[in-house]
Scaffold this active site. Structure first.
Site, short mmCIF file in Angstrom:
data_model
loop_
_atom_site.label_atom_id
_atom_site.label_comp_id
_atom_site.label_asym_id
_atom_site.label_seq_id
_atom_site.Cartn_x
_atom_site.Cartn_y
_atom_site.Cartn_z
N GLY A 1 8.12 7.29 -2.38
CA GLY A 1 8.88 7.08 -1.15
C GLY A 1 9.21 5.63 -0.82
O GLY A 1 9.65 4.86 -1.68
N TYR B 1 0.07 11.13 15.37
CA TYR B 1 0.84 10.20 14.55
C TYR B 1 1.54 9.17 15.45
O TYR B 1 1.53 7.97 15.15
CB TYR B 1 1.86 11.01 13.74
N GLY C 1 7.31 3.06 -0.05
CA GLY C 1 6.51 2.04 -0.74
C GLY C 1 7.02 1.75 -2.14
O GLY C 1 7.08 0.59 -2.57
N THR D 1 0.86 -1.19 0.00
CA THR D 1 0.00 0.00 0.00
C THR D 1 0.90 1.24 0.00
O THR D 1 2.01 1.22 0.53
CB THR D 1 -0.97 0.02 1.21
N GLY D 2 0.40 2.30 -0.64
CA GLY D 2 1.18 3.54 -0.71
C GLY D 2 2.49 3.36 -1.45
O GLY D 2 3.54 3.82 -1.01
N ALA D 3 2.43 2.70 -2.62
CA ALA D 3 3.67 2.38 -3.34
C ALA D 3 3.93 3.35 -4.50
O ALA D 3 4.81 3.11 -5.31
CB ALA D 3 3.61 0.94 -3.85
N SER D 4 3.19 4.44 -4.56
CA SER D 4 3.40 5.41 -5.65
C SER D 4 4.63 6.27 -5.41
O SER D 4 5.14 6.90 -6.33
CB SER D 4 2.17 6.32 -5.79
N SER E 1 6.62 3.58 12.82
CA SER E 1 7.57 4.69 12.90
C SER E 1 8.26 4.62 14.25
O SER E 1 7.69 4.11 15.22
CB SER E 1 6.84 6.03 12.79
P1 NAP Z 1 5.17 9.39 1.25
O1 NAP Z 1 6.36 9.51 0.38
O2 NAP Z 1 4.48 10.62 1.71
O3 NAP Z 1 4.10 8.40 0.54
C1 NAP Z 1 2.89 8.12 1.18
C2 NAP Z 1 2.14 7.05 0.41
O4 NAP Z 1 0.89 6.78 1.12
C3 NAP Z 1 1.75 7.47 -0.99
O5 NAP Z 1 1.87 6.36 -1.86
C4 NAP Z 1 0.29 7.89 -0.86
O6 NAP Z 1 -0.45 7.72 -2.07
C5 NAP Z 1 -0.20 6.91 0.20
N1 NAP Z 1 -1.38 7.45 0.90
C6 NAP Z 1 -1.46 8.60 1.61
N2 NAP Z 1 -2.72 8.79 2.05
C7 NAP Z 1 -3.45 7.74 1.60
C8 NAP Z 1 -4.82 7.38 1.70
N3 NAP Z 1 -5.73 8.12 2.35
N4 NAP Z 1 -5.22 6.23 1.10
C9 NAP Z 1 -4.34 5.45 0.42
N5 NAP Z 1 -3.04 5.75 0.30
C10 NAP Z 1 -2.59 6.89 0.87
O7 NAP Z 1 5.51 8.60 2.61
P2 NAP Z 1 6.79 7.74 3.04
O8 NAP Z 1 7.75 8.66 3.71
O9 NAP Z 1 7.25 6.88 1.94
O10 NAP Z 1 6.13 6.87 4.21
C11 NAP Z 1 5.72 5.53 4.02
C12 NAP Z 1 5.42 4.93 5.40
O11 NAP Z 1 6.59 5.04 6.22
C13 NAP Z 1 4.30 5.67 6.15
O12 NAP Z 1 3.52 4.74 6.85
C14 NAP Z 1 5.07 6.55 7.12
O13 NAP Z 1 4.30 6.87 8.26
C15 NAP Z 1 6.26 5.67 7.45
N6 NAP Z 1 7.44 6.40 7.94
C16 NAP Z 1 8.05 7.35 7.18
C17 NAP Z 1 9.17 8.01 7.71
C18 NAP Z 1 9.91 9.07 6.93
O14 NAP Z 1 10.77 9.74 7.53
N7 NAP Z 1 9.68 9.25 5.65
C19 NAP Z 1 9.62 7.70 8.99
C20 NAP Z 1 8.97 6.72 9.72
C21 NAP Z 1 7.87 6.08 9.20
P3 NAP Z 1 -0.58 8.96 -3.14
O15 NAP Z 1 0.83 9.17 -3.67
O16 NAP Z 1 -1.50 8.46 -4.17
O17 NAP Z 1 -1.05 10.13 -2.36
#
Ligand code: NAP
Length: 248
Positions: free
Chosen positions: A17, A156, A19, A12-15, A143
């Site tokens: 970052g 969060y 994912g 999920t959310g693989a578009s 996280s």
């Molecule tokens: P990201 O780049 O912001 O990407 C978020 C992804 O989630 C996108 O594919 C987005 O889809 C999808 N998404 C958001 N809202 C959604 C909804 N309502 N329904 C379905 N899909 C939804 O985030 P990331 O940094 O890669 O984070 C991925 C995971 O790692 C998250 O769970 C985040 O909490 C966790 N995390 C991240 C960090 C960090 O520093 N980056 C640290 C700790 C944990 P669209 O592109 O279509 O909007």
């Protein structure tokens, strides 16, 4: 257990970052990939093209994690196309920053819907298939804040803490069915999620991290891949935090 080329991974959310990096990692290893996203249609297609360039069979699908109906439709489409997941990575999430006193009830509901309830709903939709075949992997992306808590990220932190507890409990419930459930709780990873930081804040954050840098999405993907391997079958109910020594 199926051969790798017949094993399906839904991320999920693989578009974007983390994912997107997870999808690419599994594709490189020869798995069949389902790229889920919410709105980023073009970016999801771009990730799909990359995965297909590794020779992987790929399907893209959008569904808002806040909608039970959309998730149910996603499940039906995946089953109809023969893409029921053997490995589910509950990765989609959004961060929320702000003072605890400014948080509204609507903010709270939205944050928990995407970060916690979404993982519950997807697991509940896809676990029965894994139970029937007596094999599966569920990996939840949590996280570091779900372990230690962060000021100005109370919602969060609560949602991700919930993901960690959900992981441990579900691991116990699904272990007799041959399914492992683990959480990966990253520290700061260089994705869109932290793009709001200016250069100074980014520098200050890096200085706090013993390894002196942010993590990469690929480093998180490596850990997810490891947890999905058949030979990782004795690891379950764990919350593992790749964080550069930040919150060790
Ligand atoms: P990201 O780049 O912001 O990407 C978020 C992804 O989630 C996108 O594919 C987005 O889809 C999808 N998404 C958001 N809202 C959604 C909804 N309502 N329904 C379905 N899909 C939804 O985030 P990331 O940094 O890669 O984070 C991925 C995971 O790692 C998250 O769970 C985040 O909490 C966790 N995390 C991240 C960090 C960090 O520093 N980056 C640290 C700790 C944990 P669209 O592109 O279509 O909007």
């Amino acid at each position: 257990m199926k051969p790798i080329g017949e094993t399906t991974v839904l991320i999920t959310g693989a578009s974007r970052g983390i994912g997107a990096a997870i999808a690419a990692r599994f594709a490189r290893e020869g798995y069949r990939i389902v790229i889920h996203y919410a709105k980023s249609h073009e970016q999801a297609n771009e990730v799909a093209r990359r995965c297909m360039s590794y020779g992987s069979e790929v399907m893209t699908i959008s569904a808002d994690l806040r909608s039970t109906e959309q998730l149910q439709r996603m499940k039906e489409k995946l089953e109809a196309e023969g893409f029921a997941p053997d490995i589910l990575v509950n990765n989609a999430g959004t961060a929320y920053y702000g003072l605890f006193t400014d948080v509204t009830e609507a903010d709270w509901d939205e944050c928990l819907a995407i970060n916690l309830k979404g993982a519950f709903l997807c697991s509940q939709l896809f676990a029965p298939y894994m139970i029937r075949q007596r094999y599966g992997r569920i990996i939840n992306i949590s996280s570091v804040w779900g372990i230690s808590g962060a000021s100005c990220e109370v919602m969060y932190s609560a949602a991700k803490g919930g993901v960690n507890a959900f992981t441990k409990a579900l691991a116990k419930e699904l272990a007799p069915s041959g399914i492992t459930v683990n959480a990966v709780a990253p520290g700061a990873v260089d994705t869109d999620m932290i793009e709001h930081l200016d250069t100074e804040e980014r520098h200050a954050l890096q200085e706090e991290i013993p390894l002196g840098r942010l993590g990469t999405p690929e480093e998180v993907a490596s850990l997810v891949y490891y947890l999905a391997l058949p030979e990782s079958g004795y690891v379950t109910g764990q919350v593992i935090s790749p964080n550069g020594g930040w919150q060790a």
